[in-house]
Design a protein around this motif. Structure first.
Motif, PDB file in Angstrom:
ATOM      1  N   TYR A   1       0.938  -1.419   0.091  1.00 46.36           N
ATOM      2  CA  TYR A   1       0.046   0.162   0.031  1.00 46.36           C
ATOM      3  C   TYR A   1       0.911   1.309   0.026  1.00 46.36           C
ATOM      4  CZ  TYR A   1       0.937   0.370   5.023  1.00 46.36           C
ATOM      5  OH  TYR A   1       1.596   0.192   6.143  1.00 46.36           O
ATOM      6  N   PRO A   2       0.350   2.249  -0.481  1.00 46.18           N
ATOM      7  CA  PRO A   2      -1.104   2.643  -0.875  1.00 46.18           C
ATOM      8  C   PRO A   2      -1.338   2.055  -2.084  1.00 46.18           C
ATOM      9  CG  PRO A   2       0.241   4.503  -1.115  1.00 46.18           C
ATOM     10  CD  PRO A   2       1.156   3.344  -0.715  1.00 46.18           C
ATOM     11  N   PRO A   3      -2.514   2.081  -2.395  1.00 45.95           N
ATOM     12  CA  PRO A   3      -3.697   2.285  -1.457  1.00 45.95           C
ATOM     13  C   PRO A   3      -4.101   1.252  -0.608  1.00 45.95           C
ATOM     14  CG  PRO A   3      -4.754   1.276  -3.606  1.00 45.95           C
ATOM     15  CD  PRO A   3      -3.108   1.425  -3.723  1.00 45.95           C
ATOM     16  N   LYS A   4      -4.780   1.710   0.496  1.00 47.97           N
ATOM     17  CA  LYS A   4      -5.352   0.440   1.285  1.00 47.97           C
ATOM     18  C   LYS A   4      -6.698  -0.057   0.898  1.00 47.97           C
ATOM     19  CE  LYS A   4      -3.132   2.475   5.516  1.00 47.97           C
ATOM     20  NZ  LYS A   4      -3.214   2.482   7.021  1.00 47.97           N
ATOM     21  N   LEU A   5      -6.678  -1.020   1.635  1.00 47.54           N
ATOM     22  CA  LEU A   5      -7.992  -1.800   1.008  1.00 47.54           C
ATOM     23  C   LEU A   5      -8.791  -2.178   2.360  1.00 47.54           C
ATOM     24  CD1 LEU A   5      -9.799  -3.726  -0.714  1.00 47.54           C
ATOM     25  CD2 LEU A   5      -8.195  -5.475  -0.038  1.00 47.54           C
ATOM     26  N   ILE A   6     -10.166  -1.904   2.309  1.00 45.78           N
ATOM     27  CA  ILE A   6     -11.190  -2.396   3.266  1.00 45.78           C
ATOM     28  C   ILE A   6     -11.775  -3.496   2.535  1.00 45.78           C
ATOM     29  CG2 ILE A   6     -13.195  -1.646   4.686  1.00 45.78           C
ATOM     30  CD1 ILE A   6     -12.306   1.053   4.804  1.00 45.78           C
ATOM     31  N   TYR A   7     -11.481  -4.724   3.089  1.00 42.82           N
ATOM     32  CA  TYR A   7     -11.933  -5.962   2.451  1.00 42.82           C
ATOM     33  C   TYR A   7     -13.348  -6.506   3.470  1.00 42.82           C
ATOM     34  CZ  TYR A   7     -12.306 -10.682   0.497  1.00 42.82           C
ATOM     35  OH  TYR A   7     -12.893 -11.846  -0.066  1.00 42.82           O
ATOM     36  N   LEU A   8     -14.609  -6.172   2.621  1.00 45.17           N
ATOM     37  CA  LEU A   8     -15.614  -6.924   3.468  1.00 45.17           C
ATOM     38  C   LEU A   8     -15.811  -8.422   3.209  1.00 45.17           C
ATOM     39  CD1 LEU A   8     -18.138  -4.038   2.008  1.00 45.17           C
ATOM     40  CD2 LEU A   8     -16.693  -4.194   4.175  1.00 45.17           C
ATOM     41  N   THR A   9     -15.938  -9.042   4.204  1.00 45.07           N
ATOM     42  CA  THR A   9     -16.032 -10.403   4.507  1.00 45.07           C
ATOM     43  C   THR A   9     -17.478 -10.967   4.519  1.00 45.07           C
ATOM     44  OG1 THR A   9     -15.792 -10.552   6.720  1.00 45.07           O
ATOM     45  CG2 THR A   9     -13.653 -10.638   5.243  1.00 45.07           C
ATOM     46  N   THR A  10     -18.468 -10.178   4.103  1.00 45.31           N
ATOM     47  CA  THR A  10     -19.656 -10.167   4.329  1.00 45.31           C
ATOM     48  C   THR A  10     -20.443 -11.290   3.375  1.00 45.31           C
ATOM     49  OG1 THR A  10     -20.373  -8.629   3.085  1.00 45.31           O
ATOM     50  CG2 THR A  10     -20.262  -8.108   5.447  1.00 45.31           C
TER      51      THR A  10
END
Length: 109
Positions: A66-75
């Motif tokens: 990174y960058p970029p950063k990652l928000i990984y949704l595990t839903t």
């Protein structure tokens, strides 16, 4: 701030705008149907954090850092309201993750 991947609804931007001002959906950035690497480069250039359920972005994070950063949704597949709740309820964690320069991936769900 946040760049929502195409696997998330563009309607989400309006629902989180007060908490995450300046956030965009790839559709609004004219990146819909673009290769993931183009989205990655756009987020890096504009200092945005990608929000996605796409495992390909985990690969990019591992390969490129990174960058970029990652928000990984595990839903998995859930309704728009569920994604909205996750982002709003985890505001402090997400904003701290974005601000601190320790890690490039945040998994939440």
């Amino acid at each position: 701030m946040l760049l929502l991947d195409e696997n998330l609804s563009p309607k989400l931007v309006a629902r989180i705008k007060d908490t995450y001002p300046g956030s965009l959906h790839v559709l609004h950035s004219k990146l819909d149907n673009s290769p993931d690497i183009e989205i990655w480069c756009y987020a890096k250039k504009h200092q945005m954090t990608i929000v996605s359920k796409d495992k390909d972005f985990l690969y990019f994070a591992t390969q490129h850092g990174y960058p970029p950063k990652l928000i990984y949704l595990t839903t998995g597949n859930v309704k728009l309201a569920a994604i909205e709740s996750i982002l709003l309820e985890n505001e402090a964690i997400i904003k701290s993750f974005i601000k601190l320069d320790k890690e490039g991936v945040l998994k939440i769900g």
